[in-house]
Motif scaffolding. Sequence first.
Motif, mmCIF file in Angstrom:
data_model
loop_
_atom_site.group_PDB
_atom_site.id
_atom_site.type_symbol
_atom_site.label_atom_id
_atom_site.label_comp_id
_atom_site.label_asym_id
_atom_site.label_seq_id
_atom_site.Cartn_x
_atom_site.Cartn_y
_atom_site.Cartn_z
ATOM 1 N N LYS A 76 7.614 4.164 -3.096
ATOM 2 C CA LYS A 76 7.113 3.501 -3.096
ATOM 3 C C LYS A 76 5.666 4.003 -3.386
ATOM 4 N N THR A 77 4.831 4.380 -4.444
ATOM 5 C CA THR A 77 4.056 5.101 -4.649
ATOM 6 C C THR A 77 2.989 4.613 -5.483
ATOM 7 N N THR A 78 1.682 5.269 -5.646
ATOM 8 C CA THR A 78 1.111 4.636 -6.420
ATOM 9 C C THR A 78 0.297 6.054 -7.834
ATOM 10 N N ARG A 79 -0.105 5.844 -8.972
ATOM 11 C CA ARG A 79 -0.845 6.728 -9.870
ATOM 12 C C ARG A 79 -1.418 7.914 -8.732
ATOM 13 N N GLN A 80 -2.554 6.880 -8.418
ATOM 14 C CA GLN A 80 -3.176 7.454 -8.053
ATOM 15 C C GLN A 80 -2.602 8.847 -7.036
ATOM 16 N N THR A 81 -1.855 8.437 -5.583
ATOM 17 C CA THR A 81 -1.557 8.737 -4.649
ATOM 18 C C THR A 81 -0.897 10.350 -4.918
ATOM 19 N N LEU A 82 0.048 10.224 -6.625
ATOM 20 C CA LEU A 82 0.691 11.268 -6.873
ATOM 21 C C LEU A 82 0.080 12.668 -7.683
ATOM 22 N N SER A 83 -1.484 11.882 -8.591
ATOM 23 C CA SER A 83 -2.151 12.380 -9.382
ATOM 24 C C SER A 83 -3.182 13.566 -7.644
ATOM 25 N N LYS A 84 -2.900 12.771 -6.349
ATOM 26 C CA LYS A 84 -3.890 14.026 -5.533
ATOM 27 C C LYS A 84 -3.618 14.609 -5.319
ATOM 28 N N GLN A 85 -2.450 15.369 -5.308
ATOM 29 C CA GLN A 85 -1.315 16.362 -5.044
ATOM 30 C C GLN A 85 -1.677 17.171 -5.984
ATOM 31 N N PRO A 86 -2.250 18.237 -6.098
ATOM 32 C CA PRO A 86 -2.222 19.561 -6.866
ATOM 33 C C PRO A 86 -1.137 20.503 -7.122
ATOM 34 N N ARG A 87 0.678 19.894 -6.285
ATOM 35 C CA ARG A 87 0.989 20.675 -7.242
ATOM 36 C C ARG A 87 2.094 19.427 -8.256
ATOM 37 N N ILE A 88 2.184 18.520 -8.023
ATOM 38 C CA ILE A 88 2.357 16.857 -8.539
ATOM 39 C C ILE A 88 1.574 16.777 -10.151
ATOM 40 N N MET A 132 1.216 -0.679 0.305
ATOM 41 C CA MET A 132 -0.374 -0.029 0.078
ATOM 42 C C MET A 132 0.728 0.917 -0.121
ATOM 43 N N ALA A 133 0.691 2.034 -1.144
ATOM 44 C CA ALA A 133 1.107 3.633 -0.671
ATOM 45 C C ALA A 133 1.163 4.622 0.725
ATOM 46 N N LYS A 134 2.497 5.148 0.354
ATOM 47 C CA LYS A 134 1.917 5.552 1.647
ATOM 48 C C LYS A 134 1.666 7.224 1.516
ATOM 49 N N HIS A 135 1.592 7.931 2.218
ATOM 50 C CA HIS A 135 0.757 8.970 2.063
ATOM 51 C C HIS A 135 1.751 10.123 1.904
ATOM 52 N N LEU A 136 1.707 11.188 1.061
ATOM 53 C CA LEU A 136 3.104 11.873 0.964
ATOM 54 C C LEU A 136 3.518 13.050 1.412
ATOM 55 N N THR A 137 4.618 13.345 2.048
ATOM 56 C CA THR A 137 5.753 14.926 2.766
ATOM 57 C C THR A 137 5.150 15.730 2.116
ATOM 58 N N ASP A 138 5.483 16.984 2.776
ATOM 59 C CA ASP A 138 5.762 18.171 1.700
ATOM 60 C C ASP A 138 7.117 17.848 1.290
ATOM 61 N N LYS A 139 7.697 17.145 1.411
ATOM 62 C CA LYS A 139 9.272 16.580 1.375
ATOM 63 C C LYS A 139 9.389 15.923 0.216
ATOM 64 N N ASP A 140 8.121 14.807 0.480
ATOM 65 C CA ASP A 140 7.927 13.888 -0.965
ATOM 66 C C ASP A 140 7.400 15.060 -2.308
ATOM 67 N N ILE A 141 6.769 15.697 -2.030
ATOM 68 C CA ILE A 141 6.132 16.529 -3.155
ATOM 69 C C ILE A 141 7.389 17.054 -3.698
ATOM 70 N N LYS A 142 8.029 18.057 -2.920
ATOM 71 C CA LYS A 142 8.734 18.773 -3.300
ATOM 72 C C LYS A 142 9.459 17.730 -3.982
ATOM 73 N N ASN A 143 10.210 16.391 -3.844
ATOM 74 C CA ASN A 143 11.234 15.960 -4.382
ATOM 75 C C ASN A 143 10.758 15.820 -5.582
ATOM 76 N N VAL A 144 8.717 14.290 -5.777
ATOM 77 C CA VAL A 144 8.701 14.424 -7.169
ATOM 78 C C VAL A 144 8.591 15.783 -8.470
ATOM 79 N N VAL A 145 8.324 16.928 -7.442
ATOM 80 C CA VAL A 145 7.801 18.393 -8.496
ATOM 81 C C VAL A 145 9.542 18.212 -9.153
#
Length: 137
Positions: free
Chosen positions: A42-54, A1-14
């Motif tokens: 380890k994450t999923t497309r759905q988890t990434l696409s839920k984040q507005p910045r990403i 199961m994918a974990k929730h993204l932290t602000d740092k995770d979101i920053k890294n993906v962006v």
Amino acid sequence: MAKHLTDKDIKNVVELLDDWPTDARLTWDALVEAVEHDHRLKTTRQTLSKQPRIKAAFGEVKKIVSGNTGKANSAERLKPPSLKVAAERLETKDRTIKRLEAENARLLEQFHRWIYNAHLHGVTPAQLDQPLPTKDD
């Protein structure tokens, strides 16, 4: 199961999207693989696409990558490697700047909306400017 993204995770993906090569195909699956490879997340497309910045960064980079034919023109082939690297860095910086400007505009719009709604509900500017509580409080 994918974990929730932290602000740092979101920053890294962006930032990963900012550096995405224009000659590489961008899909959500490719992004998930790149995130797992580069950041061991380890994450999923759905988890990434839920984040507005990403999602916004993905859309902007997708437009750029989709517009790229993948074939270098004759002028591009004649560039020395150092100029090609410099041009790629400039393009990456330009993409980062455009993304940050769009993100800043969205945040300013949200700020104005919050100010308006706070005014409607009788919240004063002094109340809004109060510092956050500390751990000791």
